[in-house]
Design a protein around this motif. Structure first.
Motif, PDB file in Angstrom:
ATOM      1  N   PRO A 110      -3.899   3.071 -12.791  1.00 42.66           N
ATOM      2  CA  PRO A 110      -4.842   2.866 -11.683  1.00 42.66           C
ATOM      3  C   PRO A 110      -4.383   1.719 -10.773  1.00 42.66           C
ATOM      4  CG  PRO A 110      -6.034   3.234 -13.708  1.00 42.66           C
ATOM      5  CD  PRO A 110      -4.586   3.133 -14.095  1.00 42.66           C
ATOM      6  N   HIS A 111      -4.390   1.989  -9.471  1.00 36.72           N
ATOM      7  CA  HIS A 111      -3.820   1.036  -8.519  1.00 36.72           C
ATOM      8  C   HIS A 111      -4.823   0.017  -7.994  1.00 36.72           C
ATOM      9  CE1 HIS A 111      -5.809   3.730  -5.760  1.00 36.72           C
ATOM     10  NE2 HIS A 111      -4.971   4.727  -6.042  1.00 36.72           N
ATOM     11  N   GLY A 112      -6.111   0.287  -8.089  1.00 36.24           N
ATOM     12  CA  GLY A 112      -7.111  -0.667  -7.624  1.00 36.24           C
ATOM     13  C   GLY A 112      -7.225  -0.787  -6.125  1.00 36.24           C
ATOM     14  N   LEU A 113      -6.629   0.119  -5.380  1.00 34.84           N
ATOM     15  CA  LEU A 113      -6.630   0.042  -3.924  1.00 34.84           C
ATOM     16  C   LEU A 113      -7.889   0.673  -3.337  1.00 34.84           C
ATOM     17  CD1 LEU A 113      -2.913   1.101  -3.309  1.00 34.84           C
ATOM     18  CD2 LEU A 113      -3.840  -1.229  -3.333  1.00 34.84           C
ATOM     19  N   VAL A 114      -8.221   0.234  -2.144  1.00 31.54           N
ATOM     20  CA  VAL A 114      -9.297   0.842  -1.367  1.00 31.54           C
ATOM     21  C   VAL A 114      -8.785   1.045   0.050  1.00 31.54           C
ATOM     22  CG1 VAL A 114     -11.129  -0.218  -2.746  1.00 31.54           C
ATOM     23  CG2 VAL A 114     -10.281  -1.400  -0.709  1.00 31.54           C
ATOM     24  N   VAL A 115      -9.521   1.816   0.833  1.00 31.34           N
ATOM     25  CA  VAL A 115      -9.146   2.007   2.228  1.00 31.34           C
ATOM     26  C   VAL A 115      -9.113   0.647   2.919  1.00 31.34           C
ATOM     27  CG1 VAL A 115      -9.839   3.016   4.431  1.00 31.34           C
ATOM     28  CG2 VAL A 115     -10.069   4.340   2.320  1.00 31.34           C
ATOM     29  N   GLY A 116      -7.994   0.370   3.574  1.00 26.91           N
ATOM     30  CA  GLY A 116      -7.809  -0.909   4.246  1.00 26.91           C
ATOM     31  C   GLY A 116      -6.944  -1.884   3.489  1.00 26.91           C
ATOM     32  N   SER A 117      -6.626  -1.589   2.226  1.00 27.64           N
ATOM     33  CA  SER A 117      -5.763  -2.483   1.455  1.00 27.64           C
ATOM     34  C   SER A 117      -4.375  -2.562   2.082  1.00 27.64           C
ATOM     35  CB  SER A 117      -5.628  -1.998   0.009  1.00 27.64           C
ATOM     36  OG  SER A 117      -6.839  -2.124  -0.696  1.00 27.64           O
ATOM     37  N   ALA A 118      -3.826  -3.778   2.111  1.00 27.98           N
ATOM     38  CA  ALA A 118      -2.457  -3.977   2.578  1.00 27.98           C
ATOM     39  C   ALA A 118      -1.510  -3.853   1.393  1.00 27.98           C
ATOM     40  CB  ALA A 118      -2.317  -5.345   3.226  1.00 27.98           C
ATOM     41  N   VAL A 119      -0.471  -3.018   1.541  1.00 31.84           N
ATOM     42  CA  VAL A 119       0.444  -2.776   0.430  1.00 31.84           C
ATOM     43  C   VAL A 119       1.888  -2.881   0.913  1.00 31.84           C
ATOM     44  CG1 VAL A 119      -1.166  -1.283  -0.809  1.00 31.84           C
ATOM     45  CG2 VAL A 119       0.431  -0.264   0.821  1.00 31.84           C
ATOM     46  N   GLN A 120       2.783  -3.072  -0.054  1.00 35.74           N
ATOM     47  CA  GLN A 120       4.221  -3.067   0.198  1.00 35.74           C
ATOM     48  C   GLN A 120       4.850  -2.051  -0.751  1.00 35.74           C
ATOM     49  OE1 GLN A 120       6.075  -5.058   2.442  1.00 35.74           O
ATOM     50  NE2 GLN A 120       7.838  -3.802   1.889  1.00 35.74           N
ATOM     51  N   VAL A 121       5.380  -0.979  -0.194  1.00 31.41           N
ATOM     52  CA  VAL A 121       6.017   0.074  -0.985  1.00 31.41           C
ATOM     53  C   VAL A 121       7.510  -0.209  -1.055  1.00 31.41           C
ATOM     54  CG1 VAL A 121       6.492   2.549  -1.169  1.00 31.41           C
ATOM     55  CG2 VAL A 121       4.255   1.747  -0.309  1.00 31.41           C
ATOM     56  N   SER A 122       8.069  -0.128  -2.248  1.00 27.89           N
ATOM     57  CA  SER A 122       9.507  -0.348  -2.415  1.00 27.89           C
ATOM     58  C   SER A 122      10.040   0.549  -3.513  1.00 27.89           C
ATOM     59  CB  SER A 122       9.784  -1.822  -2.750  1.00 27.89           C
ATOM     60  OG  SER A 122       9.128  -2.196  -3.947  1.00 27.89           O
ATOM     61  N   GLY A 123      11.338   0.791  -3.484  1.00 24.08           N
ATOM     62  CA  GLY A 123      11.992   1.541  -4.538  1.00 24.08           C
ATOM     63  C   GLY A 123      11.728   3.031  -4.533  1.00 24.08           C
ATOM     64  N   VAL A 124      11.063   3.555  -3.467  1.00 21.69           N
ATOM     65  CA  VAL A 124      10.819   4.998  -3.389  1.00 21.69           C
ATOM     66  C   VAL A 124      11.977   5.638  -2.629  1.00 21.69           C
ATOM     67  CG1 VAL A 124       9.233   6.789  -2.599  1.00 21.69           C
ATOM     68  CG2 VAL A 124       8.343   4.659  -3.562  1.00 21.69           C
ATOM     69  N   ASP A 125      12.039   5.437  -1.329  1.00 23.68           N
ATOM     70  CA  ASP A 125      13.205   5.736  -0.505  1.00 23.68           C
ATOM     71  C   ASP A 125      12.950   5.172   0.884  1.00 23.68           C
ATOM     72  OD1 ASP A 125      11.743   7.630   1.062  1.00 23.68           O
ATOM     73  OD2 ASP A 125      12.265   9.248  -0.310  1.00 23.68           O
ATOM     74  N   ALA A 126      13.947   5.310   1.777  1.00 20.00           N
ATOM     75  CA  ALA A 126      13.854   4.683   3.097  1.00 20.00           C
ATOM     76  C   ALA A 126      12.685   5.221   3.909  1.00 20.00           C
ATOM     77  CB  ALA A 126      15.167   4.880   3.848  1.00 20.00           C
TER      78      ALA A 126
END
Length: 464
Positions: A87-103
């Protein structure tokens, strides 16, 4: 709170500055799993919300942290959807940084939808990508600027300051949860940022239960130095603040009173029911010249007398080595430590037992002319309690103490947990964390193996 790696038993476990241990001292892997990558830097303060069981943490961490693994990716009609391993604990409006998926997927984003506890979406203008596994797993880091709220199980609570980056310009040193769930935060910071933008603050703020800045808590120009300690009076909500410097400025419109420049303790009134503006200083509380050094710890006794600890040698021009007791009016209590020498070095932690005796931790090796390495128990008058004998004690400073108070836990009631930079206790290896019996001896049933590989600054006991 612990530095990056800890051990339980003979097996080393990677943790990220925050860990929960079971009653026997074994690492709680479920909690470790839930916090993901955890905070990105040091955790200095932990506070538990008694109403919800939620966990507040503060420190010097900022930017992207608390990363959880990304196991699947999908991009359709300029909407990216990622699946997380936990579970990610995110809600609409959360600021996130995605890495390691792809460009295509990597980068900073704002969450636009949360279809489930393990999926979330954000806008991404790019060609469609069919649903496919991410191997090896990527990561989504959740922004929590030096203050964060976790569920009791360790999941970052995305409903706290949604879309904001929190505190910046300095670190969080202390936390206090009020009876209504509002959070008082002290430290060395200068900004607090919500989704609506940044607000200049000065080292002391109060946050609403949703993480928004409480603008009714008006401190004027606020403290003149870093805030290191906070203590609440449960009877009326009054807040006592310990500062690195005693200057506390304020606007006359709010009735704030400037304290003398070397006073290190003051009371903040939080009594809106009686039309006293929240954040106003209490003119009836005066400590005179106060402490001649930093205040590091505060504890309130049941009779509302205050114990303050730090690296001072004088309080209101009276010799008090690192520890003093002051009255409800702010005067030095002459009956406490009246014939005692006090401490040879800084007091960092003060905890009150149910019988009013006082556990004290710090960087001292002598208390009241008695050899006590970094931990001691005092009687109610401040004299050393000889029935609490730690032997050789810790071999380095004790920064934090937590007391077992749950009456249903009869096996541990009255015992204490200590955390710090020590590597052993009374000659037995205990890296950073140990449990003590009520007589000060080491409790061998709490075995953390080789323990933490860094300093522990804060400890807290959950009700279970």
């Amino acid at each position: 709170s612990v530095a990056p790696t800890a051990s339980a038993g003979s097996a080393a476990h990677t943790v990220t500055r925050l860990a929960r241990l079971n009653a026997s001292g074994v690492l709680d892997e479920g909690f470790n799993f839930n916090i993901g990558a955890g905070p990105g830097s040091s955790v200095s303060a932990i506070a538990l919300d008694p109403n919800t069981g939620n966990i507040f943490i503060g420190g010097s961490f900022s930017g992207s942290g608390f990363g959880v693994g990304v196991t699947n990716k999908l991009l359709f009609a300029n909407v990216a959807t990622l699946t997380t391993a936990v579970p990610h604990g995110l809600v609409v409006g959360s600021a996130v940084q995605v890495s390691g998926v792809d460009a295509t997927f990597n980068g900073p984003y704002t969450v636009t939808a949360v279809p489930s506890a393990t999926t979330f979406s954000y806008a991404k203008v790019a060609a469609d990508v069919v649903s496919q596994a991410v191997t090896p797993a990527g990561s989504v880091g959740r922004t929590a600027g030096e203050i964060a709220r976790l569920t009791a199980g360790g999941v970052l609570d995305g409903t706290f300051n949604t879309g904001g980056t929190g505190i910046s310009g300095g670190a969080v040193n202390s936390l206090a949860v009020e009876a209504d769930g509002q959070l008082v935060v002290g430290g060395t910071f200068t900004l607090y940022t919500t989704a609506g933008g940044a607000t200049a603050v000065n080292q002391l703020v109060r946050l609403n239960t949703n993480g928004a800045l409480d603008t009714s808590f008006n401190l004027g120009t606020g403290p003149g130095g870093g805030v290191n300690g906070l203590a609440l009076d449960p009877s009326n909500g009054a807040l006592v603040v310990g500062e690195a410097f005693g200057n506390f400025g304020g606007s006359t419109a709010n009735g704030l009173v400037r304290l003398v420049s070397d006073s290190a303790v003051l009371t903040i009134v939080d009594d809106e029911l009686n039309n006293v503006p929240a954040g106003s200083t209490d003119p009836l509380f005066s400590t005179g010249t106060g402490a001649n050094g930093f205040i590091q710890a505060i504890a309130r006794q049941t009779n509302n007398l205050l114990l303050v600890g730090g690296d001072f040698t004088l309080f209101n021009d009276v010799p008090r080595g690192g520890l003093a007791r002051i009255t409800t009016a702010g005067a030095l209590d002459p009956t406490f430590l009246a014939t005692s020498a006090g401490f040879t070095n800084t007091v960092r932690a003060i905890v009150l037992q149910a019988d009013a005796r006082i556990l004290v931790g710090g960087s001292f090796t002598n208390a009241n002319n008695t050899n006590r390495n970094y931990i001691v128990r005092l009687n109610t008058d401040g004299a050393t309690d000889s029935s609490f004998n730690p032997g050789a004690g810790a071999d380095n400073p004790v920064n934090a103490i937590a007391l077992y108070t749950n009456a249903t836990d009869t096996a541990n009631l009255g015992k204490s947990i200590i955390g710090g930079s020590f590597a052993s206790y009374n000659g037995t290896v205990r890296n950073g964390l140990a449990r003590l019996n009520t007589d000060g001896s080491l409790d061998p049933t709490f075995d953390i193996g080789t323990g933490a590989n860094g300093t522990i600054y804060s400890v807290a006991l959950q009700t279970d």
